[in-house]
Design an enzyme around this catalytic site. Structure first.
Site, PDB file in Angstrom:
ATOM      1  N   SER A   1       0.850  -1.221   0.000  1.00 47.15           N
ATOM      2  CA  SER A   1       0.000   0.000   0.000  1.00 47.15           C
ATOM      3  C   SER A   1       0.873   1.255   0.000  1.00 47.15           C
ATOM      4  O   SER A   1       0.429   2.314  -0.432  1.00 47.15           O
ATOM      5  CB  SER A   1      -0.908   0.005   1.239  1.00 47.15           C
ATOM      6  OG  SER A   1      -0.136   0.072   2.424  1.00 47.15           O
TER       7      SER A   1
ATOM      8  N   ASP B   1      -1.900  -8.538   3.296  1.00 40.92           N
ATOM      9  CA  ASP B   1      -2.307  -7.466   4.208  1.00 40.92           C
ATOM     10  C   ASP B   1      -2.388  -8.067   5.612  1.00 40.92           C
ATOM     11  O   ASP B   1      -3.101  -9.051   5.827  1.00 40.92           O
ATOM     12  CB  ASP B   1      -3.684  -6.931   3.775  1.00 40.92           C
ATOM     13  CG  ASP B   1      -4.088  -5.712   4.603  1.00 40.92           C
ATOM     14  OD1 ASP B   1      -4.783  -4.846   4.083  1.00 40.92           O
ATOM     15  OD2 ASP B   1      -3.672  -5.649   5.790  1.00 40.92           O
TER      16      ASP B   1
ATOM     17  N   SER C   1       6.651   5.483  18.088  1.00 38.68           N
ATOM     18  CA  SER C   1       7.045   6.803  17.583  1.00 38.68           C
ATOM     19  C   SER C   1       7.102   7.830  18.701  1.00 38.68           C
ATOM     20  O   SER C   1       6.361   7.732  19.681  1.00 38.68           O
ATOM     21  CB  SER C   1       6.017   7.258  16.538  1.00 38.68           C
ATOM     22  OG  SER C   1       6.144   8.634  16.279  1.00 38.68           O
ATOM     23  N   ALA C   2       7.950   8.805  18.529  1.00 36.20           N
ATOM     24  CA  ALA C   2       8.057   9.919  19.492  1.00 36.20           C
ATOM     25  C   ALA C   2       6.747  10.692  19.557  1.00 36.20           C
ATOM     26  O   ALA C   2       6.506  11.455  20.493  1.00 36.20           O
ATOM     27  CB  ALA C   2       9.182  10.854  19.062  1.00 36.20           C
TER      28      ALA C   2
ATOM     29  N   TYR D   1      -3.302   9.379  13.940  1.00 30.85           N
ATOM     30  CA  TYR D   1      -2.122   8.528  13.665  1.00 30.85           C
ATOM     31  C   TYR D   1      -1.353   8.283  14.960  1.00 30.85           C
ATOM     32  O   TYR D   1      -1.065   7.151  15.329  1.00 30.85           O
ATOM     33  CB  TYR D   1      -1.202   9.179  12.621  1.00 30.85           C
ATOM     34  CG  TYR D   1       0.200   8.634  12.718  1.00 30.85           C
ATOM     35  CD1 TYR D   1       1.211   9.360  13.336  1.00 30.85           C
ATOM     36  CD2 TYR D   1       0.480   7.348  12.273  1.00 30.85           C
ATOM     37  CE1 TYR D   1       2.477   8.829  13.487  1.00 30.85           C
ATOM     38  CE2 TYR D   1       1.750   6.810  12.417  1.00 30.85           C
ATOM     39  CZ  TYR D   1       2.745   7.554  13.035  1.00 30.85           C
ATOM     40  OH  TYR D   1       3.986   7.019  13.198  1.00 30.85           O
TER      41      TYR D   1
ATOM     42  N   LYS E   1      -0.548   4.763  17.467  1.00 32.38           N
ATOM     43  CA  LYS E   1       0.721   4.302  18.042  1.00 32.38           C
ATOM     44  C   LYS E   1       0.556   4.143  19.561  1.00 32.38           C
ATOM     45  O   LYS E   1       0.992   3.165  20.155  1.00 32.38           O
ATOM     46  CB  LYS E   1       1.850   5.309  17.736  1.00 32.38           C
ATOM     47  CG  LYS E   1       2.296   5.318  16.286  1.00 32.38           C
ATOM     48  CD  LYS E   1       2.897   3.982  15.858  1.00 32.38           C
ATOM     49  CE  LYS E   1       3.402   4.018  14.424  1.00 32.38           C
ATOM     50  NZ  LYS E   1       3.853   2.697  13.965  1.00 32.38           N
TER      51      LYS E   1
ATOM     52  N   ASN F   1       5.141  14.686   2.975  1.00 26.51           N
ATOM     53  CA  ASN F   1       4.804  15.502   4.148  1.00 26.51           C
ATOM     54  C   ASN F   1       6.072  15.852   4.919  1.00 26.51           C
ATOM     55  O   ASN F   1       6.189  16.899   5.513  1.00 26.51           O
ATOM     56  CB  ASN F   1       3.893  14.710   5.112  1.00 26.51           C
ATOM     57  CG  ASN F   1       2.583  14.319   4.452  1.00 26.51           C
ATOM     58  OD1 ASN F   1       1.881  15.171   3.925  1.00 26.51           O
ATOM     59  ND2 ASN F   1       2.278  13.026   4.444  1.00 26.51           N
TER      60      ASN F   1
ATOM     61  N   ARG G   1       2.903  25.027  10.397  1.00 22.59           N
ATOM     62  CA  ARG G   1       1.986  23.936  10.029  1.00 22.59           C
ATOM     63  C   ARG G   1       1.214  23.547  11.279  1.00 22.59           C
ATOM     64  O   ARG G   1       1.802  23.382  12.353  1.00 22.59           O
ATOM     65  CB  ARG G   1       2.795  22.746   9.498  1.00 22.59           C
ATOM     66  CG  ARG G   1       1.988  21.529   9.128  1.00 22.59           C
ATOM     67  CD  ARG G   1       2.852  20.459   8.475  1.00 22.59           C
ATOM     68  NE  ARG G   1       3.868  19.958   9.420  1.00 22.59           N
ATOM     69  CZ  ARG G   1       4.743  18.991   9.090  1.00 22.59           C
ATOM     70  NH1 ARG G   1       4.776  18.473   7.874  1.00 22.59           N
ATOM     71  NH2 ARG G   1       5.632  18.566   9.985  1.00 22.59           N
TER      72      ARG G   1
END
Ligand code: WQD
Length: 335
Positions: free
Chosen positions: A34, A58, A125-126, A149, A153, A198, A294
């Site tokens: 994906s 998947d 992730s941080a 997102y 996590k 991004n 942002r």
């Protein structure tokens, strides 16, 4: 020693596959393509001169995923990279993120338990850290995610903590990545996001090869040395090595239990540091303009790498110059 890498054709997964093969692990990759390309399988073989088994599956498809475990009963550990990771997209499509990023983990844990496979390393992730005025970030700091997102996590971390408490025979290691950039020195694999990037470095690289005219630097009024955002950029090869160190810890400690580690350098670099270093090592290729901040960005975050250093014997080796050079080397070789 056989290991299964979900999302193993992705940016971090493929670099980890290369490091594992170089360290004589047997690697199986499950990836649904994906956000990756099947040609990466051969690229991994090309770099290492070793074979790797690939299943186009998947991880959310439990029935098909079971086949992988049936055909490979001797898997020692699973490293779970597969997951959607675009912050903006997660805000627009939260259910897609929760479905994909959580069901994949639950499927893996159920099939691992059924097959007596008890070693699991999770790509965290941080982004799970709550906003903090205190830097560097330590593993014991408060957790809070600011977007779907990041919440996937965080929720995965809770699922894994609860599961490991209920199944103490499982060894589960959570690796919290900071900002991975760079590429394998061969230039054969690297960061290859779909669409408009991004993240900072892949965008810079597109400017450097002329796909975009300039970089927009999102805000130069942050409370940092030069007003631009500060992050902990870690070379993806160092990050991959961190996974091998985590595997070795599990191999040597029978009952390793649940462990949490930051994988970062412990140094913060600003956006301007990155752009200026990139231009210094690759030629003056990147023009930039300052624009608005942002949404969701914060001034500064970087890791305390002390725990990983002490307990995993993990220390980053690559310099910012090497991160910038290898990133550009990859895009030049693959444009
Ligand atoms: C870095 C800096 C931007 C692009 C994200 C995810 C995080 C993790 C790592 C997965 C910031 C600035 C960026 C651009 C810019 N991913 N920037 N112009 O936001 O720190 O973290 O990737 O776990 O979850 O949130 O990384 O590379 O997007 O931004 O000025 O075109 O570069 O403002 O200061 P970030 P990033």
């Amino acid at each position: 020693m056989k290991i299964l890498l979900t999302g193993g054709l992705g940016y971090i997964g493929s670099h980890t596959a290369v490091q594992a093969l170089k360290d004589n692990y047997e690697v199986i990759i499950v990836d649904n393509l994906s956000n990756s390309k099947e040609e990466v399988v051969n690229k991994i073989r090309q770099i290492t001169g070793k074979d790797v088994k690939f299943y186009k599956i998947d991880v959310c498809d439990k029935q098909k995923l079971e086949l992988v475990f049936d055909e490979n009963p001797d898997i020692f550990a699973v490293i779970h990279f597969a997951g959607f990771k675009a912050v903006g997209e997660s805000v627009e499509k939260p259910l897609m993120y929760y479905q994909n990023n959580l069901i994949s983990t639950i499927n893996l844990l159920e099939l691992m338990k059924k097959n007596g496979i008890v070693n699991f390393i999770f790509s965290s992730s941080a982004t799970v850290y709550a906003p903090s005025k205190i830097m560097p970030l330590e593993e014991s700091f408060p957790l809070e995610a600011s977007n779907p997102y990041g919440r996937t996590k965080l929720f995965n971390e809770f699922i894994l903590k609860d599961f490991q408490s209920a199944n103490p025979e499982f060894n589960i290691t959570l690796l919290r990545y900071f900002n991975p950039i760079g590429a394998d020195d061969s230039g054969i694999i690297g960061e290859d996001p779909n669409g408009i990037p991004n993240n900072l470095m892949p965008y810079i690289c597109k400017v450097a090869i002329g796909e975009f005219d300039h970089l927009d630097i999102f805000g130069n009024d942050y409370n940092t040395k030069d007003g631009t955002g500060v992050r902990d950029y870690i070379h993806v090869v160092d990050l991959a090595t961190g996974h091998i160190k985590a595997l070795k810890q599990i191999e040597s400690n029978k009952n390793n239990g649940l462990k949490i580690y930051n994988l970062g350098t412990g140094k913060g670099y600003s956006v301007l540091d990155i752009v200026n270093t990139f231009n210094k090592v690759n030629g003056d290729l990147v023009k930039y303009e300052f624009t608005q901040r942002r949404a969701g960005d914060i001034d500064i975050y970087y890791a305390s790498p002390k725990k990983a250093e002490k307990e995993l014997g993990f220390k980053t080796e690559k310099t910012l110059e090497e991160m910038c050079k290898s990133s550009y080397n990859y895009v030049i070789k693959n444009k």
